[in-house]
Design an enzyme around this catalytic site. Structure first.
Site, PDB file in Angstrom:
ATOM      1  N   ASP A   8       1.411   4.979   2.050  1.00 46.40           N
ATOM      2  CA  ASP A   8       1.057   5.739   3.248  1.00 46.40           C
ATOM      3  C   ASP A   8       1.530   7.188   3.112  1.00 46.40           C
ATOM      4  O   ASP A   8       2.670   7.437   2.689  1.00 46.40           O
ATOM      5  CB  ASP A   8       1.701   5.124   4.491  1.00 46.40           C
ATOM      6  CG  ASP A   8       1.295   3.667   4.699  1.00 46.40           C
ATOM      7  OD1 ASP A   8       0.114   3.358   4.426  1.00 46.40           O
ATOM      8  OD2 ASP A   8       2.139   2.867   5.123  1.00 46.40           O
ATOM      9  N   ASP A  31      -3.345   4.956   2.477  1.00 45.56           N
ATOM     10  CA  ASP A  31      -3.668   5.423   3.817  1.00 45.56           C
ATOM     11  C   ASP A  31      -3.229   6.877   3.956  1.00 45.56           C
ATOM     12  O   ASP A  31      -2.070   7.215   3.704  1.00 45.56           O
ATOM     13  CB  ASP A  31      -2.958   4.585   4.883  1.00 45.56           C
ATOM     14  CG  ASP A  31      -3.428   3.139   4.895  1.00 45.56           C
ATOM     15  OD1 ASP A  31      -4.544   2.885   4.399  1.00 45.56           O
ATOM     16  OD2 ASP A  31      -2.681   2.274   5.385  1.00 45.56           O
ATOM     17  N   ASP A  39       0.851  -1.184   0.000  1.00 49.76           N
ATOM     18  CA  ASP A  39       0.000   0.000   0.000  1.00 49.76           C
ATOM     19  C   ASP A  39       0.887   1.234   0.000  1.00 49.76           C
ATOM     20  O   ASP A  39       2.120   1.133  -0.030  1.00 49.76           O
ATOM     21  CB  ASP A  39      -0.964  -0.005   1.194  1.00 49.76           C
ATOM     22  CG  ASP A  39      -0.232   0.079   2.530  1.00 49.76           C
ATOM     23  OD1 ASP A  39       1.021   0.102   2.544  1.00 49.76           O
ATOM     24  OD2 ASP A  39      -0.914   0.131   3.575  1.00 49.76           O
TER      25      ASP A  39
END
Length: 514
Positions: free
Chosen positions: A343, A438, A341
């Site tokens: 961030d 995120d 992912d």
């Protein structure tokens, strides 16, 4: 009474003459006085000379037998090495005998130097080869430099498989033990070739050592291979790979006979409240999204894709809060070329202006058609109430958004640059992929702590908190450090200051891959 001037002392003279008779010139004995005492040494030297032994008053290169009492071989060897300082001949002869006092007393009793037996020899620790230095590492991962690329991936990957399997079994202690063992191997300056390379290294438990030994001797570990190929491990890995699914849910589904994301749709699994999204929109169902975009979300995000998303996030944040600071965190900050992912940390130099920022950013992204899913939480951290009273926890309490982005790509897979604005167009020659992103908003006063906490790695952060509590007696979080003895918070404007508060040498992000 005989006058003093006529007295003659003849006995010592006889003794002196006798002591000069040396029967064994090829053996030169020196007695170390250390732990023995001057009187006992003097007695043994006189006794030895009376039997014809060559007893040396001082240590010199001509000595062949060094005798000591209640000393180890290493202690005697160190003593001899120190005597050589300043002398022309500083070499330590390999033929020099380091002996227990029993050899001398046995030889005196026999009337001649006895052959040196193993029982007489002082034991010394084996010395490493001149071209191979002894490997030493510190106990805590936050004390060690762990580069992204290391020499022992053939050992760390099997240990991490066992750690992951332990997590699936909800055995956190065993999982951490395997990860700590792998972390030590990552910090070593060279590849491990034999078990002696691991002597005296910390955090290597018996189980990890058994696995390492088997790999070094046989090329693979039967336990690791059977785990990797087991139906349960493969199913748990597949099910927890669904976005929003944890170990408990995956384990329940496995027990019900489910083995893959497709099984979730086939059996019509219901979600619990924590997994529910907007039911008015089928595509906003978290489980459906996780299954539908399973391949996308489990395909590594490249550095180029992360940078493309960074451009989008910067545009979104600056559109609603000019002057904000946006930092790419996580594995990409540690130098990784891909990750699961992306961030981002967001703050603003003017403390307080960041409050309520996240809903505005999310609204901008949704207007551009860039979000498949988002879940936003408010900042629930209050220093005055939550600091010393709140029990420590791994998760921080910043305002955040867990989301799935729609990242534009060409059909060939290259990333398109961020557009000039407007709703994302789906032209025939373009496509997109789903990417986990995120977004975290931090007050400026906590931004250094947030940056440290969100950089990772996970084990490095765990070890930082463990060090803070066990070695420094303070509580560390992604918000601050609280010193319970002084009953105060320790402010920091940089990561270097935080390391200084903890009494640690600063370690750059690229060397925190524990």
């Amino acid at each position: 009474m005989v006058p003093l001037k006529r007295r003659k002392i003849t006995k010592p003279q006889a003794t002196d003459q006798h002591s000069k008779i040396c029967k064994f010139n090829d053996v030169a004995v020196f007695i170390i006085e250390r732990k023995m005492g001057a009187s006992r040494k003097s007695f043994l030297m006189q006794l030895g000379r009376s039997k014809g032994f060559k007893m040396e008053e001082h240590y010199s290169p001509c000595v062949t037998h060094v005798v000591s009492e209640n000393n180890t071989g290493d202690e005697v060897q160190t003593w001899i090495t120190n005597q050589a300082v300043g002398n022309d001949d500083k070499s330590f002869s390999s033929s020099l005998h380091l002996l227990d006092i029993s050899w001398l007393t046995d030889s005196i009793a026999a009337g001649c130097p006895l052959p040196v037996q193993d029982k007489h020899k002082l034991k010394t620790s084996p010395k490493p080869s001149a071209d191979v230095s002894v490997i030493t590492v510190k106990s805590y991962a936050c004390q060690r430099r762990s580069p992204l690329k290391h020499h022992n991936i053939f050992l760390t990957e099997p240990l991490e498989i066992l750690a992951e399997n332990a997590e699936f079994m909800e055995n956190e202690g065993r999982s951490i033990a395997f990860r700590r063992s792998a972390s030590v191997l990552k910090a070593l300056p060279r590849a491990v070739r034999e078990m002696d390379d691991l002597k005296d290294l910390p955090c290597l438990g018996e189980h990890s050592l058994r696995v390492i030994k088997e790999i070094l001797e046989d090329g693979a570990s039967r336990e690791v291979e059977s785990t990797r190929l087991s139906e349960q491990f493969r199913a748990m890995k597949a099910l927890t790979g669904v976005f929003g699914v944890g170990v408990k849910s995956a384990d329940r589904w496995f027990r019900e006979g489910l083995r893959s994301p497709a099984d979730l749709l086939r059996t019509g699994q219901n979600l619990n409240r924590a997994q529910q999204a907007d039911q008015n929109n089928k595509e906003s169902s978290l489980l459906l999204l996780g299954v539908r975009y399973y391949d996308d979300l489990n395909r590594p995000v490249t550095k180029n894709e992360a940078l493309a998303i960074s451009d989008i996030v910067e545009r979104a944040v600056n559109a609603v809060l000019p002057g904000a600071i946006i930092t790419l965190a996580g594995g990409f900050r540690r130098g990784k070329e891909d990750g699961h992912d992306v961030d981002f940390l967001i703050t603003h130099p003017e403390e307080g202006t960041e409050e309520g920022l996240m809903p505005k950013v999310v609204s901008w992204l949704e207007d551009q058609g860039l979000l498949l899913y988002q879940k936003t939480t408010r900042n629930s951290y209050l220093e005055s109430k939550d600091g010393p009273a709140r029990p420590p926890h791994n998760m921080d309490r910043f305002e955040r958004c867990f989301s799935i982005f729609k990242l534009q790509q060409t059909r060939e897979g290259s990333v398109l640059p961020a557009g000039a604005g407007g709703v994302m167009e789906q032209r025939a020659e373009e496509c997109w992929r789903a990417v986990r992103v995120d977004l975290v908003v931090s007050p400026y006063s906590q931004f250094a702590y947030a940056t440290l906490g969100w950089t990772g790695s996970k084990l490095f952060e765990r070890e930082l908190r463990r060090w803070a509590g066990q070695e420094r007696g303070v509580s560390l979080s992604s918000h601050t450090i609280y010193d319970s003895k002084r009953q105060c918070y320790l402010p920091a404007s940089s990561e270097e200051e935080i390391f200084a508060h903890l009494g640690l040498e600063y370690i750059a992000p690229g060397e925190r891959n524990a």
